[in-house]
Design an enzyme around this catalytic site. Structure first.
Site, PDB file in Angstrom:
ATOM      1  N   ASP A  76       0.859  -1.179   0.000  1.00 27.54           N
ATOM      2  CA  ASP A  76       0.000   0.000   0.000  1.00 27.54           C
ATOM      3  C   ASP A  76       0.901   1.236   0.000  1.00 27.54           C
ATOM      4  OD1 ASP A  76      -1.800  -2.081   0.488  1.00 27.54           O
ATOM      5  OD2 ASP A  76      -3.026  -0.895   1.870  1.00 27.54           O
ATOM      6  N   LYS A 113      -6.755   3.319  -3.590  1.00 26.17           N
ATOM      7  CA  LYS A 113      -7.210   3.308  -2.191  1.00 26.17           C
ATOM      8  C   LYS A 113      -7.487   4.735  -1.750  1.00 26.17           C
ATOM      9  CE  LYS A 113      -5.297   2.043   2.384  1.00 26.17           C
ATOM     10  NZ  LYS A 113      -4.185   1.338   3.065  1.00 26.17           N
ATOM     11  N   LYS A 151     -10.023   0.168  -2.705  1.00 27.39           N
ATOM     12  CA  LYS A 151     -10.005  -0.055  -1.257  1.00 27.39           C
ATOM     13  C   LYS A 151     -10.458   1.224  -0.571  1.00 27.39           C
ATOM     14  CE  LYS A 151      -6.950  -1.228   2.646  1.00 27.39           C
ATOM     15  NZ  LYS A 151      -5.620  -1.757   3.034  1.00 27.39           N
TER      16      LYS A 151
END
Length: 308
Positions: free
Chosen positions: A145, A208, A244
């Site tokens: 991430d 995300k 996400k």
């Protein structure tokens, strides 16, 4: 769509040529979808689906190997008294704790995700970001991430943001790359749409919303804009990118709103842990409480499940 043949000026023209986001329309649509009610049987399925989409997260300066092992145990067996409860999708930790998580999870099928690239600010020399990523992958992280440099993005230096994503993707090897936009700092929905496309064009496997370290984090209108982006990107390129939503999703009611948003915006192809994730630390206990209420008729109480 590849950006390999685009000059910096062409990339800028493309991003600023994307259709503008109707702010009022996006917020009204997200609010309208949030009012959808679902049947009891569908709610049970939705809760299990949401559990299977959770990236169970601990990102605190005081994190210890023991805390990570406890979180991994909970991710593999969210309710030890009920083996029918699905496991979560991933355990998300800082890069120095990846090896501990990998050892604990073994072949359970729960992935290890690591934040990287100077999380949460995204401000450090590129080589330091790449070294952080490289170490996490070597230690066994299956998902990275990364955070974008929002200062560079807001200054219009799209080339720098693009090139850092490309370089980080190259370090990932077989690991999936989730690119964190930190939408709360991007100011406008138009910027969220541009950052989404920029990340996908540079090779992101997921986009995300947030680090979870600032407010606002994930919101339904922002997530709707990102879901539209992945939908349109697949229609244009044939490549599917996941989404996400992270930060601020704490209750079962919140989680189900997001599942409705995914289904109605991007479509059912995204309603799997492979393509939609929820980054959360406290949500799982509420999902477990609501699940037990549906199966037994009574609440187990907040102290029945382990604290995160």
């Amino acid at each position: 769509m590849s950006t390999e043949t685009l000059t910096g000026a062409e990339l800028r023209r493309f991003l600023h040529g994307l259709p503008g986001v109707d702010q009022v329309g996006a917020e009204e649509r997200a609010a309208r979808l949030a009012t959808r009610s679902i049947k009891k049987s569908a709610k049970a399925e939705a809760i299990d689906l949401a559990i299977s989409m959770v990236d169970l997260t601990t990102l605190e300066g005081a994190d210890t190997p023991g805390k990570v092992r406890a979180l991994c145990a909970k991710g593999m067996h969210p309710d030890p008294g009920d083996v029918s409860v699905p496991k979560v999708a991933a355990i998300c930790v800082y890069s120095d704790l990846v090896a501990e998580a990998v050892r604990t999870l073994g072949d359970s099928g729960v992935a290890v995700a690591s934040v990287a690239t100077a999380f949460p600010s995204g401000r450090s020399p590129l080589e330091a970001k790449l070294a952080d990523t490289r170490q996490a992958v070597q230690d066994g992280a299956a998902e990275i991430d990364m955070v974008i440099d929002r200062g560079a993005f807001l200054a219009g230096d799209y080339d720098k943001v693009h090139d850092e994503i490309v370089a980080t993707k190259a370090e990932c090897g077989e690991a999936h790359l989730k690119v964190i936009l930190e939408t709360g700092e991007l100011v406008t929905y138009d910027n969220v749409r541009r950052a989404s496309w920029l990340a996908m064009m540079a090779g992101a496997d997921f986009i995300k919303t947030s680090t979870g370290k600032m407010s606002p984090a994930a919101t339904p209108p922002v997530t709707l804009v990102m879901l539209e982006a992945v939908r349109d990107f697949r229609a244009r390129t044939g490549r599917q990118v996941g989404v996400k939503a992270a930060g601020g999703i704490r209750t079962t009611k919140d989680a189900i709103k997001y599942l409705v948003l995914v289904n109605e915006t991007a479509g059912p192809d995204w309603l799997t842990p492979e393509w939609f994730r929820i980054g959360a630390s406290s949500l799982l206990n509420d999902l477990l409480m609501q699940r037990r209420k549906l199966t037994t008729g009574v609440y187990a109480g907040p102290d029945y499940f382990t604290l995160d």
